[in-house]
Design an enzyme around this catalytic site. Structure first.
Site, mmCIF file in Angstrom:
data_model
loop_
_atom_site.group_PDB
_atom_site.id
_atom_site.type_symbol
_atom_site.label_atom_id
_atom_site.label_comp_id
_atom_site.label_asym_id
_atom_site.label_seq_id
_atom_site.Cartn_x
_atom_site.Cartn_y
_atom_site.Cartn_z
ATOM 1 N N ASP A 163 5.182 7.622 -29.011
ATOM 2 C CA ASP A 163 4.316 8.335 -28.065
ATOM 3 C C ASP A 163 4.570 7.920 -26.612
ATOM 4 O O ASP A 163 3.998 8.508 -25.698
ATOM 5 C CB ASP A 163 2.833 8.066 -28.388
ATOM 6 C CG ASP A 163 2.458 8.507 -29.792
ATOM 7 O OD1 ASP A 163 2.905 9.594 -30.202
ATOM 8 O OD2 ASP A 163 1.720 7.771 -30.466
ATOM 9 N N ASP B 253 -2.077 12.323 -30.655
ATOM 10 C CA ASP B 253 -1.152 12.000 -31.738
ATOM 11 C C ASP B 253 -1.961 11.972 -33.037
ATOM 12 O O ASP B 253 -3.166 11.713 -33.006
ATOM 13 C CB ASP B 253 -0.514 10.640 -31.463
ATOM 14 C CG ASP B 253 0.301 10.138 -32.641
ATOM 15 O OD1 ASP B 253 1.156 10.892 -33.123
ATOM 16 O OD2 ASP B 253 0.057 8.997 -33.082
ATOM 17 N N CYS C 228 2.998 1.804 2.925
ATOM 18 C CA CYS C 228 4.236 1.022 2.944
ATOM 19 C C CYS C 228 5.375 1.831 2.321
ATOM 20 O O CYS C 228 6.505 1.825 2.829
ATOM 21 C CB CYS C 228 4.054 -0.278 2.163
ATOM 22 S SG CYS C 228 2.893 -1.442 2.900
ATOM 23 N N ASP D 282 -0.601 5.985 -30.111
ATOM 24 C CA ASP D 282 -0.644 4.570 -30.497
ATOM 25 C C ASP D 282 0.718 3.987 -30.808
ATOM 26 O O ASP D 282 0.839 2.800 -31.061
ATOM 27 C CB ASP D 282 -1.538 4.391 -31.729
ATOM 28 C CG ASP D 282 -0.869 4.887 -33.010
ATOM 29 O OD1 ASP D 282 -0.271 5.985 -32.959
ATOM 30 O OD2 ASP D 282 -0.930 4.183 -34.023
ATOM 31 N N CYS E 2 0.856 -1.190 0.000
ATOM 32 C CA CYS E 2 0.000 0.000 0.000
ATOM 33 C C CYS E 2 0.890 1.238 0.000
ATOM 34 O O CYS E 2 2.101 1.150 0.226
ATOM 35 C CB CYS E 2 -0.944 0.012 1.202
ATOM 36 S SG CYS E 2 -0.113 0.160 2.794
#
Length: 727
Positions: A619, A414, A6, A615, A3
């Site tokens: 990128d 993009d 932590c 994509d 978590c």
């Protein structure tokens, strides 16, 4: 680390270790950056310090990432088994406690026997971690789970073994084994869901590293030999054959080829490489062979910089659970304090039944403060939100994107593969001959382009193939580098290529054809000319078409007050034409991967919450830098791994849907957290007995258990409402 609390504990422990000047812990990718004096403390010393509070670190491993991943996978599998067994053992406990308590002989003993392995066996890690945290004056969710389940079990065990203690005082001997067991099962399930969401954080880095070949072909005088890529030095002469990846950045010395540089530029059309032209590591050579000089190796290549940027940006954000763990850290000592004050108060003021009332009320406080609803608040909303997203072609990797998506006020798109289809196609074929001649010439054109290595040739052949054009046998085929191809058919020479090639053939363009070509250029289309020795036969226009839904998606985002930007590695003319088609006034052309990431960073510096949609590998830097990263499902694996959301469809209208889903999910998480705490805010004072002086009312522990269960039901039911969202 299980978590966000932590990560805080690890960072605090490292900073307080003698010899450490600074430490920064990255929860998302399970790593730490530590500045320390090796004369005062060694890495093994840091490891020992972390082990003392229940954590560990990888030291002196050949492949530390692999060791870390194996440890995480082992931990995940163990947690999965514990969760399944906890659920299986809890079911009969609940059935006996709720429905068959008076029917099953020795029901309490059976429930105790089933609950003991759940609480102290399957839930052992909660108690171990809570003890280690307590030794250092810290508390997290493990502390709250250990206290509530431990007290509920011990109280129930005492009541089971010695029921007369309560009967002699006129009290019914209630037990709460089902509450203790179910808490362990539910909290374990929540942690399992979180671990699964984080399980692939490093896969993007591994795939990026996989873009480099392990060996390269070194030209050493008149000989060739394969060497490991790590042995390549600046100035080495290397050979690249068809289909191979470029190993390092360099400059072409001899030979020529077309190279797929989509990972750098994002553009689908391979780039021609001839002498003195630069090449980049990770890009893919196509049909030709060439030799090049290594200019940048190791960590200096463009690919290495992309890997470094993604690695740093990918893990720099924290999930929504951080808020819950921070609250839990305060909540635990507050509840403990209230329970102790309740016990002391009733012990002093309780009269004849002071001890009984003090014990019952303090235990009731602990039971009603059970963190079950708190543990379910986030994961249940995420589960339903992720499921709803999947129904609408939106895959969500973790809670981080859901936490930030609703705040997005700037979306960066993009161009290639995101706004456009990402594949060049023939948009126009204008014949300048009679219909009777077109079929014969189309066959010659098909034959010419069928033998061409130029990437645009595929678009032409695909177009002609759909018209059932057949090929013919051509002679003297020749590729004219940088211009096109020529060949002979039935003693006549034919050419297909750019304007310079047909000018060299002495073929002129009529005025009306010139106007037509100018119009195609202004529409950001690539024009290819087909001619023989005497005249121009056809004009072919090739473009990457804009997706049908791109404009609608942009308009939807703009209506919601979100500013939309477009970035592309393509030229300014093409960028302007595409931006105009979809209604984006803000765009930038001829940008490299680092430029995209810098632009996102620039928007963030202006106070914007930025979503990046892309994509390609090019990128990935910008996706990692963005607050919310969204990858198109038909894009590269790297983009999808880095992104926190992936659109299965190539439909851009899923982007506004994803942001709306984020807003609804965040609202649900906040409502869940409210309901998780409202029971405590109202129930704890009642459990402590504040109503007794005025109304003579004390909350029964069984009612407290029911209230705890009701809080969980409220949270889960509220999360399920996300299923009814309409986009």
């Amino acid at each position: 680390m299980t978590c966000a609390a932590c990560a805080v504990s690890v960072e605090s422990t490292l900073k307080n270790t003698p010899g450490v000047s600074d430490a920064s812990v990255n929860y998302a990718n399970q790593s730490a950056s530590v500045q320390f004096n090796p004369k005062v403390v060694t890495p093994e010393g840091l490891q020992t310090a972390l082990r003392s509070v229940g954590y560990d670190m990888v030291v002196d491993a050949e492949d530390p990432q692999q060791v870390q991943q194996e440890a995480q996978q082992k931990s995940y599998e163990a947690l999965k088994k514990r969760t399944i067994w906890a659920a299986l053992l809890s079911i009969p406990i609940v059935l006996i406690g709720m429905f068959f308590m008076d029917l099953v002989p020795f029901g309490n003993y059976i429930m105790m026997a089933l609950a003991a392995p759940v609480v102290f066996g399957l839930g052992r890690t909660y108690f171990v971690n809570a003890c280690k945290q307590a030794r250092h004056g810290k508390a997290n969710m493990d502390t709250l789970v250990a206290l509530s389940t431990g007290i509920a079990f011990l109280f129930s065990a005492f009541t089971t073994i010695y029921p007369q203690f309560w009967l002699n005082r006129g009290q019914h001997p209630h037990v709460y084994f089902e509450a203790a067991a179910v808490i362990i099962a539910f909290i374990s399930l929540g942690k399992l869901l979180e671990e699964r969401a984080k399980s692939n954080t490093s896969s993007a880095i591994k795939k990026l590293m996989g873009l480099q070949p392990e060996t390269v072909r070194l030209i050493d005088g008149d000989t060739e030999r394969d060497i490991p890529i790590a042995n390549v030095r600046v100035g080495d002469r290397l050979l690249v054959r068809p289909g191979e990846r470029i190993p390092v950045d360099g400059t072409v010395q001899s030979g020529a080829s077309f190279i797929d540089e989509s990972m750098i530029s994002g553009e689908p059309m391979p780039v021609e490489k001839t002498a003195d032209v630069p090449v980049f590591a990770g890009t893919i050579n196509q049909k030709g062979s060439f030799q090049f000089r290594a200019d940048k190796v190791g960590s200096d290549t463009v690919l290495a910089r992309i890997i470094r940027t993604v690695q740093e940006a990918q893990g720099s954000k924290a999930p929504v659970q951080r808020l819950v763990d921070k609250i839990a850290g305060i909540f635990v000592p507050v509840v403990l304090g209230i329970a102790l004050l309740t016990f002391a108060g009733w012990l002093l003021l309780g009269g004849d039944n002071a001890l009984t009332t003090a014990l019952l009320t303090s235990v009731t406080v602990m039971i009603i403060a059970c963190p079950c609803a708190l543990g379910l608040a986030t994961p249940t909303a995420i589960m339903v939100g992720v499921g709803k997203g999947a129904e609408n072609n939106i895959l969500i990797k973790d809670a981080e994107s859901l936490e930030l998506g609703y705040r997005v006020n700037a979306v960066v798109l993009d161009k290639t593969g995101t706004i456009t289809e990402g594949k060049p196609v023939v948009t126009d074929l204008h014949w300048l001959v009679s219909e009777g001649e077109q079929n014969r010439l189309a066959s010659i054109l098909y034959a010419l382009e069928g033998q061409s290595e130029h990437p645009l040739a595929n678009a032409v052949t695909e177009y002609l193939k759909r018209s059932d054009v057949s090929s013919v046998a051509i002679n003297r085929f020749e590729s004219v580098t940088g211009h096109g191809v020529t060949a002979e058919y039935e003693r006549e020479t034919y050419v297909i290529g750019n304007r310079q090639l047909i000018d060299r053939q002495g073929v002129s363009l009529h005025e009306d054809v010139e106007k037509q070509v100018d119009g195609l250029y202004k529409s950001a289309k690539t024009v290819v000319f087909f001619a023989n020795q005497r005249q121009l036969l056809a004009v072919i226009a090739i473009a990457d078409p804009v997706k049908a839904t791109s404009r609608q998606a942009v308009e939807t985002l703009q209506r919601r007050g979100i500013t939309v930007y477009m970035l592309t590695g393509d030229n300014t003319q093409t960028a302007a034409a595409v931006a105009s088609q979809v209604g984006i006034p803000q765009y930038r052309a001829e940008v490299l991967p680092a430029d995209k990431a810098a632009f996102v960073q620039e928007l963030q510096a202006q106070g914007n919450v930025v979503a990046m949609v892309g994509d390609g590998i090019n990128d990935s830097q910008a996706l990692a830098q963005a607050d919310v990263s969204i990858a198109m499902g038909k894009g590269s694996d790297i983009a999808m791994d880095v992104a926190k959301m992936t659109l299965i469809t190539s439909d851009l209208t899923s982007v506004p849907k994803a942001l709306q889903l984020s807003r609804k999910t965040v609202q649900t998480i906040r409502q869940n957290l409210f309901w998780a705490f409202i029971y405590n805010l109202i129930g704890i004072p009642i459990a402590a007995g504040v109503l007794y002086p005025a109304f003579g009312f004390l909350l029964n522990p069984m009612i407290a258990g029911a209230a705890m269960a009701l809080s969980s039901v409220s949270v889960v039911s509220n999360s399920l409402r996300l299923r009814s969202i309409r986009f």
